[in-house]
Design a protein around this motif. Structure first.
Motif, mmCIF file in Angstrom:
data_model
loop_
_atom_site.group_PDB
_atom_site.id
_atom_site.type_symbol
_atom_site.label_atom_id
_atom_site.label_comp_id
_atom_site.label_asym_id
_atom_site.label_seq_id
_atom_site.Cartn_x
_atom_site.Cartn_y
_atom_site.Cartn_z
ATOM 1 N N CYS B 23 0.883 -1.079 -0.122
ATOM 2 C CA CYS B 23 0.009 -0.049 0.007
ATOM 3 C C CYS B 23 0.755 1.159 0.103
ATOM 4 N N THR B 24 0.529 1.962 -0.909
ATOM 5 C CA THR B 24 1.584 3.262 -0.928
ATOM 6 C C THR B 24 1.050 4.600 -0.240
ATOM 7 N N GLN B 25 -0.303 4.309 0.362
ATOM 8 C CA GLN B 25 -0.841 5.342 0.969
ATOM 9 C C GLN B 25 -1.577 6.286 -0.041
ATOM 10 N N CYS B 26 -1.622 5.892 -1.369
ATOM 11 C CA CYS B 26 -2.268 6.934 -2.263
ATOM 12 C C CYS B 26 -3.453 7.509 -2.181
ATOM 13 N N GLY B 27 -4.341 6.909 -1.495
ATOM 14 C CA GLY B 27 -5.799 7.227 -1.266
ATOM 15 C C GLY B 27 -6.609 7.298 -2.364
ATOM 16 N N ASN B 28 -6.335 6.292 -3.372
ATOM 17 C CA ASN B 28 -7.495 6.070 -4.411
ATOM 18 C C ASN B 28 -8.624 5.492 -4.036
ATOM 19 N N CYS B 29 -8.305 4.800 -2.755
ATOM 20 C CA CYS B 29 -9.713 4.128 -2.264
ATOM 21 C C CYS B 29 -10.478 4.813 -1.509
ATOM 22 N N SER B 60 -9.534 1.653 2.063
ATOM 23 C CA SER B 60 -8.687 0.868 2.766
ATOM 24 C C SER B 60 -7.297 1.415 3.199
ATOM 25 N N LYS B 61 -6.977 2.965 2.802
ATOM 26 C CA LYS B 61 -6.123 3.517 3.429
ATOM 27 C C LYS B 61 -5.811 3.379 4.618
ATOM 28 N N CYS B 98 -8.397 0.309 -5.624
ATOM 29 C CA CYS B 98 -7.237 0.439 -5.434
ATOM 30 C C CYS B 98 -6.550 -0.484 -6.454
ATOM 31 N N THR B 100 -2.894 -1.254 -6.461
ATOM 32 C CA THR B 100 -1.592 -1.927 -5.921
ATOM 33 C C THR B 100 -1.595 -3.331 -5.776
ATOM 34 N N ILE B 102 -1.638 -4.686 -2.918
ATOM 35 C CA ILE B 102 -2.336 -5.050 -1.719
ATOM 36 C C ILE B 102 -3.873 -5.365 -2.004
ATOM 37 N N LEU B 106 -7.093 -7.176 0.620
ATOM 38 C CA LEU B 106 -7.654 -6.135 1.427
ATOM 39 C C LEU B 106 -8.601 -6.592 2.484
#
Ligand code: FAD
Ligand code: SF4
Ligand code: SF4
Lengths: 486, 413
Positions: B23-29, B60-61, B98, B100, B102, B106
């Motif tokens: 998880c990149t913590q991109c926040g797409n989710c 999920s972030k 998401c 990536t 992960i 999830l």
């Protein structure tokens, strides 16, 4: 586990209501880091205001108690900009998510900080350019980037964000038309035409005070409303592609093509950035593959207009080939083409292209640089990256004309491994150091880059910056530590 | 900054560390989005984030961040940790966004987090603890007696159920003890369609509530028990009208991770699992069903998360609805993979009843905007939560399972 103190918590609760404040570690944790190498630092509180008045009251309290305040929407800035260097209050602005107005005649919109790219793009597509009810065409657009669609349009624009219309119109901070800001000392100010009437269409011909809040990374105030210019969607689009052996050849072609100002965007990516995801760690490029790949997006109001642009592009390519520029014909797969015209995108959006499987880290030396420096810096950066076992996944993008463009090196790394994190950070800082003398300037710079910039800056520049910061934020509460000067 | 695995005591979670790290913590989710040639889809799709707002609760972030923080020792477990984890409904909307590595893990990670919470016994909602402490005896989470499981059937029918049949109708706990209307409608429908089936008093909870709340130790016994039933009754498979049971029987009992739990409990093999709606769709396609009447109403369909996102069955219910004479199907803005959860799953209805119904009220309000007079679905658990919202809102809408619409007007050709 709770942080901060009860007194401050109680006051914050009074301001925004108990549901929208927390000092619990489990709630604070996601605000302590981002995608980059920045060391995690927990804030002491998070607040989610809904109104300008609430923001003012939080800032008054923060000044009184000398508590840092960090404006935050989604922290996708790839610069550690929302990591609270000195703890304090993270001000998460996502609840302020209203599109206040879309004016389809004067072609601007007014948005709050929490408005996402997803939200605005949907609303703009549903609004048609018109005059007195007569509709000219379908839908509006703004400069869409390739970030997560959840990211804030306002936070992007005020920090010199780069969107898909940058070749035609410049970067997004050039498309701002008015703003409302809460100063660090809690006064509300309006800048641009909105300071005089309820029309948010333009900053000009007034003195450009908006510069006090653009590119400052939340250190000079909280922008609560933003007027932005919006543009009619052109119904005809095409993506033209060409590869080159070297960065020098690619730059030659790009400079020649953008001379005619005919495209919405012209971008080139090195072989490593063209891989999905970027190879991590470094992988050698196959010998028989070109090193550079470029796309340019052209748009128009008719097929004839598009055909003219195609013809001009072919002429540029032919002329460049004739004078010895090593260009190689290649076609993007349809999915990649769609990714460049369907924005904001889920094809190229998010992090899947960059850091899908390598351990969660993503950062960049993201910079603006004169085009002349692109190929020189690419060779330097490539050497640095290969030495650190990282892929030189570089991008060049022209910004509206001959003056400058983006030079960026997207860098995945493995956050499970301290050595990997260190190698990535060291390589990126070295790239910045190598670039500054050649005119390169990092955007949304992490603290490490800011320190490099300040070390190289003209003394008067740092003096004025410090003076402005002190004048606007006498208690240094706004996102402290990010400018490297206080 | 590196996030090194330090806290290996969190065994379930530590096993997933490599995936969590992706998880990149991109926040797409955090927000639903899809490009469309004429309009773009954009909406909040995470009910937990919609309610609690903070990053930890959005998509999920937040949960991936907590998992990282706990495994790297950055934070210690607290009541708030449990609150963040247990107010996630496990609806899977964030998973759709998401991109990536992960992504596929999830839901498993959310469930592992819920599982770890039991070790600390801090903040687990009383409502969940209650049923958890009695499910071993009652074999259902409603704290009802196991002997009463078939009480939805008239006594005469109950006593003459076949001992062998091609299929077992697996009613599930909600339809058996609460939404008996759905169990009965299914029973009658299967009879009208001349399906060779039986119902068994040996049915235990499918273990969905246990798995969705990370109670693996208790779940084991339930899974091992239920998967023996087809052999005992000479059946080739299960039919169910419950989306939760369908997901559990067809995925958790059968598939390896990340989708299922075959790694923990072994595989159920050679057993068909069919949702009633799939059976009906198949029979319509084969021309085996005749409609004896019409259903002249405007209807909107709510995708149950366990059937839609979890099992990717989106079109079968819609195809069946479209085949019903007189019925007009209209869609809510958030539909299919971007459907908005009813708020019941993941232990939330039992654990946080107010938040659960608040969520279903949001869904009912969305349904009201379609102009439909009826909300339909194919899950007794969604039915129940949405119906409670209809009552709470004093909405004019009516809740009906598709089997309830079908049963009075179909016959086998
Ligand atoms: C995969 C990926 C691709 C990306 N591609 C692009 C791209 O193509 N183009 C581009 O421009 N960017 C890109 N970005 C960077 C980033 O997504 C954008 O700049 C984004 O819009 C920032 O929005 P945010 O909500 O994450 O802002 P945040 O990160 O939360 O905020 C950014 C900065 O603004 C400050 N801030 C936030 N709100 C306010 C406010 N109201 N007033 C004052 N200061 C404020 C914050 O303190 C912080 O310093 C990309 C990021 C990722 C992860
Ligand atoms: S599973 Fe549903 S409730 Fe949980 S975080 Fe994802 S979208 Fe939100
Ligand atoms: S779970 Fe996926 S979409 Fe969400 S932040 Fe992590 S990588 Fe991004």
């Amino acid at each position: 586990m709770a942080r901060g103190n009860r007194e401050v918590l109680a006051k914050l609760e009074q301001i925004v209501g108990p549901d929208y404040v927390s000092n619990e570690e489990a709630v604070l944790l996601p605000y302590s880091w981002d995608l980059t190498w920045a060391d995690p630092r927990l804030p002491d509180y998070v607040v989610m205001p809904k109104t300008v008045t609430e923001i003012q009251r939080v800032l008054r309290l923060a000044n009184h108690m000398r508590i840092p305040v960090i404006p935050y929407v989604n922290a996708t800035n790839i610069g550690g900009l929302c990591v609270p260097e000195e703890g304090g209050i993270v001000m998460d602005l996502k609840r302020m998510d209203k599109i206040i107005k879309i004016d389809p005649e004067t072609c601007y919109a007014i948005i709050e900080p929490g408005v996402s790219h997803a939200q605005l793009s949907a609303a703009l597509k549903a609004t048609n350019p018109q005059w007195e009810g007569y509709e000219f065409s379908k839908g509006f657009e703004f400069g869409w980037g390739v970030h997560p669609a959840s990211a804030s349009v306002l936070a992007m624009a005020i920090n010199h964000g780069i969107g898909h219309l940058n070749g035609r119109l410049g970067i997004n901070s050039q498309l701002i038309s008015s703003m409302e800001v809460v100063l660090p000392t809690a006064e509300v100010v309006k800048l641009g035409s909105c300071a005089f009437s309820d029309s948010w269409h333009s900053f000009l011909p007034l003195p450009r005070m908006d510069g006090l809040f653009l590119g400052w990374m939340g250190t000079t105030g909280i922008v609560t409303k933003l007027g932005i210019w919006i543009f009619p969607i052109r119904p005809y689009k095409d993506v033209l592609t060409i590869a080159a052996e070297t960065a020098y050849d690619m730059t030659r072609y790009m400079v020649h093509w953008r001379h005619y100002s005919l495209c919405d965007e012209v971008t080139a990516v090195s072989w490593w950035l063209a891989q999905i995801p970027i190879p991590y760690p470094y992988q050698e490029k196959p010998k028989d593959t070109p090193e550079w790949f470029s796309y340019t997006v052209i748009s128009g109001w008719s097929e004839e207009e598009l055909e003219y642009k195609r013809k001009m592009w072919k002429k540029v390519v032919a002329e460049e080939k004739a004078r010895g520029t090593k260009l190689i014909d290649f076609e993007y797969p349809p999915e990649a083409k769609r990714g460049r015209t369907e924005l904001p995108s889920r094809i190229i959006g998010s992090t899947k292209n960059y850091s899908k499987s390598c351990g969660g880290g993503l950062a960049w030396p993201g910079t603006f640089a004169p085009c002349k420096s692109w190929p020189i810096l690419y060779e330097k950066w490539k050497e640095i990256y290969i030495r650190h076992n990282l892929s030189p996944a570089v991008r060049f993008t022209d910004f509206q004309g001959a003056h400058y463009g983006m030079l960026r090196l997207m860098t995945p790394f493995d956050k499970r491994n301290p050595e990997s994190v260190k190698a990535a950070r060291d390589a990126m800082v070295e790239c910045i150091r190598a670039g500054i003398p050649l005119g390169m300037l990092p955007y949304k710079p992490p603290v490490e880059y800011m320190n490099e910039l300040n070390a190289a800056a003209d003394a008067g520049y740092v003096y004025l910056m410090t003076k402005i910061k002190d004048m606007l934020d006498p208690n240094n509460i706004m996102n402290p530590g990010k400018l490297g000067i206080r | 900054m590196a996030l090194v695995l330090k806290n290996t005591d969190l065994k379930e979670l530590a096993q997933l560390y490599d995936r969590i790290s992706m998880c990149t913590q991109c926040g797409n989710c955090k927000y639903g989005y899809e490009y469309g040639s004429t309009e773009n889809f954009a909406a909040m799709i995470c009910p937990q984030g919609d309610k609690y707002q903070f990053e930890a609760y959005r998509g999920s972030k937040g949960k991936a961040a907590l998992a990282k923080g706990l495994l790297s020792g950055m934070i210690q477990w607290s009541e708030k940790t449990t609150h963040v984890i247990y107010t996630c409904i496990g609806c899977g909307a964030c998973v759709e966004m998401c991109e990536t590595d992960i992504k596929d893990y999830l839901l498993r990670i959310f469930e592992a987090l819920k599982g770890e919470a039991w070790k600390f016994n801090m903040g687990i909602p009383e409502g969940v603890k209650k049923w958890s402490s009695t499910i071993g005896v009652n074999k259902n989470p409603y704290m009802e007696k196991h002997e009463d499981r078939l009480n939805w059937l008239p006594a005469s029918v109950r006593d003459s159920l076949p001992k062998k049949a091609e299929y077992i109708y697996f009613a599930g706990c909600t339809a058996s003890y609460r939404q008996k209307n759905i169990a009965l409608a299914t029973f009658k429908l299967l009879q009208k369609l001349k399906i060779d089936f039986t119902v068994t008093p040996d049915e235990w909870c499918c273990a969905s509530p246990l798995l969705r709340t990370g109670q693996y130790n208790i779940a084991k016994e339930f899974i091992e028990h239920n998967r023996e039933l087809p052999e005992k009754y000479g059946a080739s498979g299960f039919i169910t009208t419950c989306a939760g049971c369908y997901r559990t029987l067809s995925i958790d009992y059968v598939k390896d991770p990340p989708e299922g739990y075959a790694d923990k409990f072994g595989k159920m093999e050679g057993v068909k699992v069919i949702h009633t709606i799939q059976l009906v769709e198949d029979m319509i396609n084969k021309g085996e069903i005749e409609f004896e009447g019409t259903f002249n109403n405007i209807v909107t369909y709510h995708d149950p998360c366990h059937l839609g996102r979890h099992a990717e069955v989106y079109e079968s219910p819609r195809n069946v609805l479209k085949a019903i004479p007189g019925l007009k199907l209209v869609e809510m803005y958030r539909n299919r993979k971007f459907s908005f959860c009813c708020g019941a799953g993941g232990g939330v209805r039992g654990g946080f009843p107010d938040y659960s119904v608040e969520t279903s009220m949001k869904r009912v309000k969305e349904a009201e905007t379609t102009g439909a007079s009826i909300i339909t679905c194919v899950c007794p658990f969604c039915w129940r939560n949405l119906n409670d919202a209809i009552d709470a809102l004093k909405s004019k809408m009516q809740m009906l399972d598709i089997v309830e619409i079908l049963e009075p007007i179909v016959k086998r050709k």
